[in-house]
Design an enzyme around this catalytic site. Structure first.
Site, PDB file in Angstrom:
ATOM      1  N   GLY A 403       3.721   3.966  13.142  1.00 41.95           N
ATOM      2  CA  GLY A 403       3.742   3.526  14.526  1.00 41.95           C
ATOM      3  C   GLY A 403       5.084   2.926  14.866  1.00 41.95           C
ATOM      4  O   GLY A 403       5.969   2.772  14.019  1.00 41.95           O
ATOM      5  N   GLY A 406       8.117  -2.646  19.938  1.00 39.97           N
ATOM      6  CA  GLY A 406       9.358  -3.137  20.500  1.00 39.97           C
ATOM      7  C   GLY A 406      10.280  -3.717  19.460  1.00 39.97           C
ATOM      8  O   GLY A 406      11.498  -3.641  19.581  1.00 39.97           O
ATOM      9  N   GLY A 408      10.284  -2.858  16.141  1.00 33.94           N
ATOM     10  CA  GLY A 408      10.712  -1.872  15.166  1.00 33.94           C
ATOM     11  C   GLY A 408       9.639  -0.848  14.896  1.00 33.94           C
ATOM     12  O   GLY A 408       8.628  -0.758  15.614  1.00 33.94           O
ATOM     13  N   VAL A 410       7.033   1.155  11.910  1.00 33.25           N
ATOM     14  CA  VAL A 410       6.295   0.892  10.675  1.00 33.25           C
ATOM     15  C   VAL A 410       6.143   2.199   9.906  1.00 33.25           C
ATOM     16  O   VAL A 410       5.762   3.225  10.488  1.00 33.25           O
ATOM     17  CB  VAL A 410       4.908   0.278  10.972  1.00 33.25           C
ATOM     18  CG1 VAL A 410       4.165  -0.010   9.668  1.00 33.25           C
ATOM     19  CG2 VAL A 410       5.055  -0.997  11.782  1.00 33.25           C
ATOM     20  N   ASP A 522       2.880 -11.420  19.429  1.00 33.34           N
ATOM     21  CA  ASP A 522       2.765 -10.016  19.835  1.00 33.34           C
ATOM     22  C   ASP A 522       1.354  -9.501  19.568  1.00 33.34           C
ATOM     23  O   ASP A 522       1.161  -8.439  18.979  1.00 33.34           O
ATOM     24  CB  ASP A 522       3.802  -9.176  19.089  1.00 33.34           C
ATOM     25  CG  ASP A 522       3.995  -7.797  19.724  1.00 33.34           C
ATOM     26  OD1 ASP A 522       3.623  -7.635  20.892  1.00 33.34           O
ATOM     27  OD2 ASP A 522       4.524  -6.896  19.049  1.00 33.34           O
TER      28      ASP A 522
END
Length: 696
Positions: A403, A406, A408, A410, A522
């Protein structure tokens, strides 16, 4: 007055002409004054090949000169065995006039070689030369078979100081004619054409054209006449046989070793010369033509490579890496240029690679120190190298990408020991966005051990922004289950309530049990993972500790698709608090109950309304059933859905101070969940009791 000059003496020894002394004795003199006397010539009878080559060396006072033997008085200036020539000094013909135009003195010259078979006048070296004004001279043989001459033109004395050759003005030249048997007699006569030039003289002489230079002569006067000039004779070692004939009788053959025999071009006779690559006296059989070591005379025998002497020749090989004729020039071989280019390219690439590797190593070391590696490596924090994570993710291949957010992306990875992990690679943010004291907070985060929180497995400090390594959760995100997978686990209110409760418990743990509190920053459905048992695993909680509070608003504006979860108060003030997580949690509950993204809009009465605002108004208007996207089993269950919705509404308050804390939210949801479970158990018991009565 006519003067006849005999150049060479008559024979004095008949046996010498028969070849009785063909070798030169070791004690023979070879020099007379400044003139070399090479064999076959000799200054004594036994030193000469024959009488014709016997010469006389005389000394008068301090002057020594070489003369012909037996009374011959013609000086010999030079003898050459290389080109078989002899330079002799002979008188010049002249004529002078008095003021009345009458000839006062004159001399004609007759040159006769008929009694001396080896010698001929050289028709290649000599020229008849005439000096004076309006003077005519000619030459002929005694029988008058040829006449040749030239005339000069001028009206006054000429200065030849700046001239090198005759131009016809006071000086003229003509060549000696060729003869089938060689020219042996020359008569030179000189005349004035009109006698108008009074008190003047004219000269005529046969001279070696190679050495003659008109600039050395003065205009002829009475004082200038009576001199001699150099004349060239050709000579032959044998004058009555050819090379073909003499080679058959080796006893009389005059040429030594390593020589070639050459027939005289004008009649019978032959000469000897050293073969190419040899030099010396071709007539000396014992020490004649010797091999030339061309390598020792590079100015004469050029070599631009490696010189090797050979008998009669030499080789010149271009040095390694060059090509061509070494005797002419050597050029760099094309393959050398190619190799040089390859070597230079390899050298450049190697140096560049070394510089890059060195820069990378120092950059990693700098990042490691700046990110607190020296502090963290002494604590219970697993530190990965950048190379380890690059290898584990197959250099961050898209096939391993789980995925992107915003902060970074994964990636799935397998580290040493076969452990599956998730590597979060941050975007290339400016280093000022990284908190300077995040190492301490990171250590606290890594000590978290909660069943509903994704465990931070380790960290990489060699990059400018540290890489976070989490435990790998395999069953996807809550976002996927809500919007993409049509998950069966969300069909029931029970599972939705359980998921919301577990998320609240995880956030309450981070806010209340950690010191200082850990703010996620987040919270969204993408960061809520479900394991194989569909239990909640809150992820990316470590992101917040890497971001300085004063720069958090910058990150928030870059998180595309998550604006619906962000605390509006945080967007206004830029201050990230625990109440920011509370608002985000409320947005997740709305998404969980409605099945719609927080940024979605609902059209009502022709007006578009944000799903969160619509949800809040539905709770107030008691029309929640119009918003939820799942079936409610009973009124009692709907009541509990309403309680959960009210909690979400409180979390979504625009004022952070009015929002509840996560511990309170977790307790309320836990109570609702417990009541729901108790209700379900009672319903199950009642159902079992009714079944038992029916069975009875």
């Amino acid at each position: 007055m006519k003067v006849v000059q005999w150049l060479l003496p008559v024979a004095v020894a008949w046996w010498l002409r028969q070849g009785g002394a063909h070798t030169m004795a070791g004690d023979c003199a070879t020099k007379c004054g400044d003139v070399d006397v090479p064999y076959p010539f000799g200054l004594e009878l036994h030193c000469a090949r024959s009488q014709e080559f016997f010469l006389n060396c005389t000394t008068e006072g301090n002057h020594t000169q070489l003369l012909g033997a037996n009374g011959g008085n013609i000086p010999i200036r030079n003898i050459s065995v290389e080109d078989a020539t002899m330079v002799v000094s002979v008188p010049e013909a002249y004529t002078c006039y008095d003021p009345d135009g009458q000839a006062t003195v004159s001399r004609e010259v007759a040159l006769d070689l008929s009694s001396y078979p080896p010698y001929r006048f050289s028709d290649t070296r000599n020229k008849l030369t005439v000096l004076g004004c309006n003077t005519y001279a000619f030459m002929s043989d005694r029988d008058g078979t040829f006449v040749s001459g030239c005339r000069t033109n001028c009206n006054h004395s000429i200065d030849w100081a700046n001239d090198t050759t005759c131009s016809g003005l006071g000086c003229c030249q003509t060549s000696i004619p060729k003869s089938s048997n060689g020219l042996k007699i020359l008569d030179i006569r000189i005349r004035s054409l009109d006698g108008e030039d009074k008190e003047a003289c004219g000269l005529a002489f046969v001279v070696d054209d190679r050495s003659f230079n008109i600039s050395n002569r003065k205009f002829p006067t009475l004082k200038e006449v009576g001199k001699s000039s150099d004349l060239v004779l050709d000579w032959m070692v044998e004058w009555d046989v050819t090379c073909k004939n003499v080679s058959l009788k080796q006893s009389g053959y005059a040429c030594g070793n390593n020589t070639d025999c050459h027939d005289f071009p004008n009649g019978p006779g032959y000469r000897c010369s050293c073969k190419p690559g040899y030099n010396g006296n071709p007539y000396n059989r014992s020490h004649g033509c010797q091999d030339i070591n061309e390598c020792k005379e590079p100015q004469v025998y050029p070599c631009h490579g490696k010189c090797r002497n050979k008998l009669g020749n030499y080789t010149c090989d271009c040095s390694f890496g060059k090509m061509g004729d070494g005797k002419v020039s050597c050029q760099i071989a094309q393959w050398v240029v190619l190799v040089a280019v390859i070597i230079m390219a390899f050298f450049f690439i190697t140096i560049s690679a070394l510089v890059f590797v060195t820069w990378r190593r120092r950059s990693k070391q700098k990042n490691f120190r700046r990110n607190g590696g020296e502090l963290l490596k002494h604590h219970r924090v697993q530190i990965f190298t950048e190379a380890e994570l690059a290898k584990a993710t197959n250099n961050y291949n898209d096939s391993n990408k789980l995925g992107e957010g915003g902060f970074g992306s994964v990636y799935r990875a397998t580290v040493a020991g076969g452990t599956m992990v998730a590597v979060k690679k941050p975007k290339d943010l400016h280093k000022s966005l990284v908190k300077g004291d995040f190492q301490h907070e990171l250590e606290i985060v890594m000590q978290i051990n909660h069943k509903n929180v994704v465990r931070l497995h380790g960290i990489c400090l060699e990059t400018r922004i540290p890489l976070l390594v989490y435990e790998y959760i395999s069953n996807g995100t809550l976002f996927q289950h809500i919007h993409q997978n049509a998950s069966t686990i969300l069909r029931s209110w029970k599972n939705r309530l359980r998921i919301a409760t577990e998320v609240a418990i995880a956030l309450a743990y981070m806010h209340s049990c950690a010191e200082p509190p850990i703010i996620h920053g987040d919270i969204k459905s993408v960061n809520i993972l479900l394991d194989q048992n569909h239990s909640v695993k809150v992820s990316d909680f470590g992101t917040s500790v890497l971001i300085s509070p004063e720069h958090s608003h910058i990150i928030a504006t870059e998180i595309q698709g998550t604006l619906g979860y962000i605390d509006p108060e945080y967007l206004t003030t830029g201050m990230l608090t625990i109440k920011s997580d509370v608002y985000s949690f409320g947005a997740v509950v709305v998404e969980l109950l409605t099945g719609k993204k927080p940024t979605s809009f609902i059209t009502k009465s022709g007006e578009s309304i944000n799903i969160i605002h619509y949800f809040i108004s539905s709770v107030k208007d008691k029309t929640l059933s119009d918003v939820i996207n799942f079936e409610v089993a009973s009124e009692d269950e709907m009541e509990r859905v309403g309680l959960a919705a009210e909690i979400a509404t409180k979390c979504l308050d625009q004022s952070g101070a009015k929002r509840p804390v996560m511990m309170e939210v977790a307790e309320q949801l836990t109570r609702i969940n417990q009541e729901h479970n108790n209700s379900v158990e009672e319903e199950n018991k009642e159902t079992e009791s009714e079944v038992d009565k029916e069975n009875l």
